[in-house]
Design a protein around this motif. Structure first.
Motif, PDB file in Angstrom:
ATOM      1  N   PHE A  40       0.867  -1.177   0.000  1.00  0.00           N
ATOM      2  CA  PHE A  40       0.000   0.000   0.000  1.00  0.00           C
ATOM      3  C   PHE A  40       0.905   1.228   0.000  1.00  0.00           C
ATOM      4  O   PHE A  40       1.555   1.537   0.990  1.00  0.00           O
ATOM      5  CB  PHE A  40      -0.887   0.005   1.252  1.00  0.00           C
ATOM      6  CG  PHE A  40      -2.050   0.962   1.169  1.00  0.00           C
ATOM      7  CD1 PHE A  40      -1.844   2.332   1.227  1.00  0.00           C
ATOM      8  CD2 PHE A  40      -3.358   0.493   1.044  1.00  0.00           C
ATOM      9  CE1 PHE A  40      -2.911   3.212   1.151  1.00  0.00           C
ATOM     10  CE2 PHE A  40      -4.424   1.364   0.970  1.00  0.00           C
ATOM     11  CZ  PHE A  40      -4.206   2.722   1.022  1.00  0.00           C
ATOM     12  N   VAL A  41       0.962   1.894  -1.146  1.00  0.00           N
ATOM     13  CA  VAL A  41       1.854   3.045  -1.276  1.00  0.00           C
ATOM     14  C   VAL A  41       1.033   4.319  -1.337  1.00  0.00           C
ATOM     15  O   VAL A  41       0.020   4.376  -2.048  1.00  0.00           O
ATOM     16  CB  VAL A  41       2.736   2.915  -2.535  1.00  0.00           C
ATOM     17  CG1 VAL A  41       3.414   4.229  -2.867  1.00  0.00           C
ATOM     18  CG2 VAL A  41       3.776   1.825  -2.322  1.00  0.00           C
TER      19      VAL A  41
ATOM     20  N   ASP B 109       2.160   1.553   3.684  1.00  0.00           N
ATOM     21  CA  ASP B 109       3.324   0.722   3.955  1.00  0.00           C
ATOM     22  C   ASP B 109       4.554   1.546   3.620  1.00  0.00           C
ATOM     23  O   ASP B 109       5.533   1.531   4.338  1.00  0.00           O
ATOM     24  CB  ASP B 109       3.302  -0.534   3.080  1.00  0.00           C
ATOM     25  CG  ASP B 109       2.139  -1.435   3.440  1.00  0.00           C
ATOM     26  OD1 ASP B 109       1.769  -1.462   4.623  1.00  0.00           O
ATOM     27  OD2 ASP B 109       1.587  -2.083   2.533  1.00  0.00           O
ATOM     28  N   ARG B 110       4.449   2.242   2.487  1.00  0.00           N
ATOM     29  CA  ARG B 110       5.509   3.176   2.124  1.00  0.00           C
ATOM     30  C   ARG B 110       4.889   4.462   1.610  1.00  0.00           C
ATOM     31  O   ARG B 110       3.839   4.456   0.967  1.00  0.00           O
ATOM     32  CB  ARG B 110       6.409   2.574   1.050  1.00  0.00           C
ATOM     33  CG  ARG B 110       7.572   1.786   1.654  1.00  0.00           C
ATOM     34  CD  ARG B 110       8.641   1.535   0.631  1.00  0.00           C
ATOM     35  NE  ARG B 110       8.103   0.901  -0.561  1.00  0.00           N
ATOM     36  CZ  ARG B 110       8.738   0.910  -1.731  1.00  0.00           C
ATOM     37  NH1 ARG B 110       9.900   1.529  -1.846  1.00  0.00           N
ATOM     38  NH2 ARG B 110       8.208   0.300  -2.776  1.00  0.00           N
ATOM     39  N   ILE B 111       5.588   5.551   1.891  1.00  0.00           N
ATOM     40  CA  ILE B 111       5.114   6.861   1.455  1.00  0.00           C
ATOM     41  C   ILE B 111       6.063   7.387   0.387  1.00  0.00           C
ATOM     42  O   ILE B 111       7.286   7.222   0.499  1.00  0.00           O
ATOM     43  CB  ILE B 111       5.083   7.853   2.646  1.00  0.00           C
ATOM     44  CG1 ILE B 111       4.041   7.414   3.670  1.00  0.00           C
ATOM     45  CG2 ILE B 111       4.800   9.276   2.167  1.00  0.00           C
ATOM     46  CD1 ILE B 111       4.006   8.286   4.909  1.00  0.00           C
TER      47      ILE B 111
ATOM     48  N   PRO C 130       6.485   5.101   6.755  1.00  0.00           N
ATOM     49  CA  PRO C 130       6.021   6.280   7.500  1.00  0.00           C
ATOM     50  C   PRO C 130       6.997   6.666   8.604  1.00  0.00           C
ATOM     51  O   PRO C 130       7.284   7.851   8.800  1.00  0.00           O
ATOM     52  CB  PRO C 130       4.682   5.814   8.076  1.00  0.00           C
ATOM     53  CG  PRO C 130       4.189   4.807   7.106  1.00  0.00           C
ATOM     54  CD  PRO C 130       5.406   4.103   6.580  1.00  0.00           C
ATOM     55  N   SER C 131       7.547   5.678   9.296  1.00  0.00           N
ATOM     56  CA  SER C 131       8.447   6.010  10.401  1.00  0.00           C
ATOM     57  C   SER C 131       9.755   6.617   9.873  1.00  0.00           C
ATOM     58  O   SER C 131      10.301   7.565  10.445  1.00  0.00           O
ATOM     59  CB  SER C 131       8.658   4.751  11.247  1.00  0.00           C
ATOM     60  OG  SER C 131      10.000   4.561  11.534  1.00  0.00           O
ATOM     61  N   ASP C 132      10.226   6.072   8.758  1.00  0.00           N
ATOM     62  CA  ASP C 132      11.397   6.625   8.075  1.00  0.00           C
ATOM     63  C   ASP C 132      11.200   8.087   7.707  1.00  0.00           C
ATOM     64  O   ASP C 132      12.030   8.949   7.985  1.00  0.00           O
ATOM     65  CB  ASP C 132      11.564   5.862   6.755  1.00  0.00           C
ATOM     66  CG  ASP C 132      12.938   5.260   6.640  1.00  0.00           C
ATOM     67  OD1 ASP C 132      13.680   5.346   7.633  1.00  0.00           O
ATOM     68  OD2 ASP C 132      13.248   4.713   5.573  1.00  0.00           O
ATOM     69  N   ILE C 133      10.083   8.330   7.057  1.00  0.00           N
ATOM     70  CA  ILE C 133       9.770   9.667   6.580  1.00  0.00           C
ATOM     71  C   ILE C 133       9.691  10.631   7.762  1.00  0.00           C
ATOM     72  O   ILE C 133      10.153  11.761   7.700  1.00  0.00           O
ATOM     73  CB  ILE C 133       8.418   9.665   5.828  1.00  0.00           C
ATOM     74  CG1 ILE C 133       8.464   8.755   4.613  1.00  0.00           C
ATOM     75  CG2 ILE C 133       7.970  11.075   5.490  1.00  0.00           C
ATOM     76  CD1 ILE C 133       8.939   9.378   3.348  1.00  0.00           C
TER      77      ILE C 133
ATOM     78  N   PHE D 223      11.775  20.146   3.209  1.00  0.00           N
ATOM     79  CA  PHE D 223      10.415  20.071   2.697  1.00  0.00           C
ATOM     80  C   PHE D 223       9.656  18.924   3.347  1.00  0.00           C
ATOM     81  O   PHE D 223       8.555  19.097   3.866  1.00  0.00           O
ATOM     82  CB  PHE D 223      10.419  19.900   1.170  1.00  0.00           C
ATOM     83  CG  PHE D 223       9.051  19.680   0.631  1.00  0.00           C
ATOM     84  CD1 PHE D 223       8.205  20.750   0.418  1.00  0.00           C
ATOM     85  CD2 PHE D 223       8.582  18.394   0.402  1.00  0.00           C
ATOM     86  CE1 PHE D 223       6.916  20.551  -0.026  1.00  0.00           C
ATOM     87  CE2 PHE D 223       7.288  18.189  -0.042  1.00  0.00           C
ATOM     88  CZ  PHE D 223       6.462  19.266  -0.262  1.00  0.00           C
ATOM     89  N   VAL D 224      10.255  17.745   3.334  1.00  0.00           N
ATOM     90  CA  VAL D 224       9.597  16.575   3.935  1.00  0.00           C
ATOM     91  C   VAL D 224       9.397  16.818   5.426  1.00  0.00           C
ATOM     92  O   VAL D 224       8.339  16.531   5.986  1.00  0.00           O
ATOM     93  CB  VAL D 224      10.421  15.294   3.687  1.00  0.00           C
ATOM     94  CG1 VAL D 224       9.766  14.101   4.360  1.00  0.00           C
ATOM     95  CG2 VAL D 224      10.581  15.041   2.198  1.00  0.00           C
ATOM     96  N   ALA D 225      10.429  17.373   6.077  1.00  0.00           N
ATOM     97  CA  ALA D 225      10.361  17.604   7.515  1.00  0.00           C
ATOM     98  C   ALA D 225       9.197  18.523   7.879  1.00  0.00           C
ATOM     99  O   ALA D 225       8.499  18.303   8.863  1.00  0.00           O
ATOM    100  CB  ALA D 225      11.671  18.216   7.996  1.00  0.00           C
ATOM    101  N   SER D 226       8.979  19.539   7.054  1.00  0.00           N
ATOM    102  CA  SER D 226       7.916  20.469   7.412  1.00  0.00           C
ATOM    103  C   SER D 226       6.559  20.014   6.876  1.00  0.00           C
ATOM    104  O   SER D 226       5.530  20.451   7.350  1.00  0.00           O
ATOM    105  CB  SER D 226       8.243  21.873   6.886  1.00  0.00           C
ATOM    106  OG  SER D 226       8.442  21.804   5.494  1.00  0.00           O
ATOM    107  N   PHE D 227       6.551  19.102   5.875  1.00  0.00           N
ATOM    108  CA  PHE D 227       5.258  18.663   5.330  1.00  0.00           C
ATOM    109  C   PHE D 227       4.653  17.538   6.154  1.00  0.00           C
ATOM    110  O   PHE D 227       3.447  17.496   6.369  1.00  0.00           O
ATOM    111  CB  PHE D 227       5.425  18.218   3.874  1.00  0.00           C
ATOM    112  CG  PHE D 227       4.120  17.991   3.194  1.00  0.00           C
ATOM    113  CD1 PHE D 227       3.354  19.076   2.799  1.00  0.00           C
ATOM    114  CD2 PHE D 227       3.642  16.706   2.971  1.00  0.00           C
ATOM    115  CE1 PHE D 227       2.126  18.885   2.194  1.00  0.00           C
ATOM    116  CE2 PHE D 227       2.413  16.521   2.362  1.00  0.00           C
ATOM    117  CZ  PHE D 227       1.666  17.604   1.968  1.00  0.00           C
ATOM    118  N   MET D 228       5.501  16.622   6.639  1.00  0.00           N
ATOM    119  CA  MET D 228       4.977  15.479   7.377  1.00  0.00           C
ATOM    120  C   MET D 228       5.056  15.757   8.870  1.00  0.00           C
ATOM    121  O   MET D 228       6.097  16.154   9.379  1.00  0.00           O
ATOM    122  CB  MET D 228       5.767  14.207   7.033  1.00  0.00           C
ATOM    123  CG  MET D 228       5.747  13.855   5.562  1.00  0.00           C
ATOM    124  SD  MET D 228       4.094  13.560   4.920  1.00  0.00           S
ATOM    125  CE  MET D 228       3.727  11.988   5.683  1.00  0.00           C
TER     126      MET D 228
END
Ligand code: ATP
Ligand code: MG
Lengths: 363, 293
Positions: A32-33, A203-205, A219-222, A230-235
């Protein structure tokens, strides 16, 4: 059931907009991506290319072992759930669900049986003879799901299927869709701009930004290892605190915080601190001026300034706080460093030069 | 909730007076006059009239000529309605697929709508001209000696062609906007569910166009019955002789050429009843129809 492989898939619209820059990734069978990113980042475009609703400008797309670039949507063995459900308004729920099967020469009794099964699974049995206009938003959403699952496709595609529902229903459907996908084991690609949906369902983002893949990970990785500011402030809600810090002679310094670091890097850096990694500590090195306390029931958020830079602190509900000055320390092992201009992650590959026992604690 | 309203009950009536008086003077008064004169036999020179009761109606029922015109009108209406709807639908479906140049394509087609019926008739006269009409020459190549106004069938053919040509643009515009109001995602869902383009058309597109189609059906029947007057008049040059004509045209011929105002009025009353029936039918159906939302 099948794996999906994108090899440098690119999209340039006729008006010259490059909606997706060459993207390569592989989705495993049954995975599930979730494709997530801000509005206009190319999520739908990517999904619609996989569905065959949009031409692929360059690159190769495979579903299973076959390159499907030139196949019609109906020949790709996919099912799609649209944001506005896209039900056939003149057909009953039963006919809506059965339509895809009917056109695939499925025997009548098999269709009837599958429709009944799907209806039961989705609690739609009593609505089978209604038209979509006579259903609530949530029920329509279920019909759209039903239409997808009766087909037993190799791949489910979802384009923001829950964004027209109210918050409560959205939470409920989120869990139902995830459970259904688990049960059926069908490879799924799910587009959303809601980071809670992304975190809880995936399962993966895959995080997209301006047509580019910023990061692919669990998700935990992200969440814990964002590849960029960008990722840090979006997620994450609230997002990671991003503050300007300084590296000098192996020491990272921000406000009163000084951390020895095994790196010869020097100059300004962006320091990322998750709000839950900041802890109230009267001996802590960070002096914060609390300006606002957000009460959220299960926890609280403190908003304020440290050294003129905005910080948010996540607080358990037991802790007592008041507006005004406060001292903080932070969990060192979760700090992230980013390039001050490009925003790319910088600390991958070197460790904070701290004794193991101090790592466990706080600084 | 509070309803907004007029302080005086006379103000709204006053505001409606201009509209009402136009309807009254130009529609109800002539209609009432026609009903009245359908019960009288008019002196051809306008010197007087005699009350004859239903005689004008009963002679209509007995008239072989009237029956012939009625039959032709039915055939004509069916043909014009069918072909103008079918051609327009075909063009709309094709135009809907065109992305580049769609606007100019639409505008070009729409121009035909601006052509007045008599002008359309004249263009028909030119195209079907016995000696140098391009279409006549074309038919000649296939061994069809086309004879406008001399041959009953050929004249009827020209009437149908010109009337259809005149009506296609209106239908086209309605069908095209009907097609474009079908949500894109519904079509895309069909694209995934059904590999056959014709299957998608008949299963999804066509039923969703049905409300538009029904509305146009009524419009087209009315057009074929009444608004083709100008086309027919031009094509037969006011001298129907043995040429085909429709019921409306016969009202005109009998009343103004034959000076039989009574008989002509009776015919127009019959047509009024027909329009009334069509209108009632339309409203009934519109009420019954499911509104897709
Ligand atoms: N048909 C089109 N023609 C030209 N440009 C388009 C077309 N469709 C989308 N775009 C552009 O491509 C980019 C990506 O659009 P896309 O619909 O994939 O975004 P998205 O991530 O799904 O956004 P949202 O969350 O708002 O749905 C946008 O800049 C958009 O303006
Ligand atoms: Mg989108």
């Amino acid at each position: 059931m099948a794996q999906v492989t994108l090899d440098s898939v690119r999209k340039i619209y006729p008006n010259g907009v490059e909606a997706v820059t060459p993207a390569s990734f592989q989705i495993k069978d049954g995975e599930f991506v979730v494709l997530v990113g801000p509005s206009g980042c190319g999520k739908s475009t990517l999904l619609r290319m996989i569905a065959g609703l949009e031409d692929i400008t360059e690159g190769a797309l495979s579903i299973g072992d076959n390159v499907v670039n030139t196949l019609d949507p109906a020949d790709r063995d996919i099912a799609m759930v649209f944001q506005n459900y896209a039900l056939y308004p003149h057909m009953t729920v039963r006919k809506n669900i059965a339509y895809g099967l009917k056109n695939r020469k499925t025997p009548k009794d098999v269709i009837a049986q599958k429709v009944d099964e799907a209806a039961k699974m989705l609690n739609l049995t009593e609505y089978l003879d209604r038209k979509p206009a006579q259903l609530s938003g949530g029920q329509r959403q279920r019909v759209a799901m039903g239409r997808a699952i009766v087909r037993d496709p190799a791949l489910f595609l979802f384009d923001e299927p829950l964004s027209n529902l109210d918050a409560k229903l959205r939470n409920q459907m989120r869990i139902e869709i995830k459970a259904l996908q688990r049960r059926l084991g069908v490879t799924s690609i799910y587009v959303t701009h809601d980071q809670v949906e992304a975190m809880t369902m995936a399962d993966r983002i895959i995080v997209l930004n301006g047509g580019r893949i910023e990061q692919i990970g669990t998700p935990s990785d992200i969440y814990h290892n964002p590849a960029s500011t960008f990722v840090a402030s979006f997620m994450g809600a609230p997002p990671m605190n991003l503050v300007a810090a300084e590296m000098q002679d192996g020491i990272l310094s921000f406000a009163g915080l000084e951390l020895p670091l095994a790196s010869s890097m020097r100059g300004p850096v962006t320091l990322g601190l998750r709000p839950e990694d900041l802890i109230i500590d009267s001996h802590g090195p960070l002096a914060m001026e609390v300006e606002l306390i957000e009460e959220l029931g299960a926890h609280r958020l403190l908003h304020g300034q440290v050294n003129g830079q905005r910080l948010t602190v996540h607080l358990a509900k037991e802790e007592q706080v008041a507006l005004g000055p406060l001292h903080l320390s932070c969990r060192v092992q979760n700090l992230c460093l980013f390039h001050p201009e490009t925003g790319a992650r910088m600390d991958g590959g070197f460790a904070f030069n701290l004794a193991q026992d101090r790592m466990e604690e706080r600084v | 909730m509070k309803r907004a309203g007029f302080a005086s009950r006379w103000l709204p009536i006053l505001l409606l007076v201009p509209q009402l008086s136009i309807i009254l003077v130009f529609f109800y008064w002539p209609a009432a006059y026609a009903v009245k004169s359908s019960f009288y036999l008019q002196d051809p020179f306008g010197f007087g009239q005699t009350f004859v009761g239903l005689e004008n109606y009963s002679s209509l029922a007995d008239s072989a000529e009237y029956l012939r015109v009625t039959n032709f009108t039915v055939v004509f209406t069916v043909l014009v309605t069918f072909f103008s709807l079918a051609l327009a639908l075909l063009l709309a479906v094709k135009a809907d697929k065109v992305i580049r140049g769609a606007k100019s394509y639409r505008t070009l087609l729409m121009w035909v709508y601006a052509v007045a019926p008599p002008v359309a008739g004249y263009m028909g006269l030119i195209l079907f001209n016995q000696r140098w009409g391009p279409l006549t020459e074309l038919f000649g190549m296939f061994g069809w000696e086309f004879n406008l106004r001399a041959d009953y069938f050929d004249t009827a053919f020209a009437m149908v062609v010109v009337s259809v040509w005149k009506q296609v643009p209106v239908n086209f515009i309605f069908f095209l906007s009907g097609l474009q109001s079908i949500p894109k995602s519904v079509r895309e869902a069909a694209l995934i569910d059904n590999r056959s383009a014709s299957g998608r058309f008949w299963d999804v597109t066509f039923p969703l166009l049905a409300p538009t189609g029904f509305f146009l059906l009524i419009i087209n029947i009315t057009y074929a019955l009444f608004d083709t007057f100008g086309v027919i008049d031009t094509l037969v040059k006011g001298e129907p002789a043995n040429n085909p004509m429709t019921l409306v045209y016969k009202v005109y011929i009998d009343g103004f050429r034959g000076n039989d105002l009574g008989g002509s009025s009776a015919q127009s009353v019959v047509l009024m009843l027909l329009v009334l029936a069509l209108t009632v039918f339309q409203f009934r159906m519109v009420e019954k129809r499911i509104h897709y939302t």
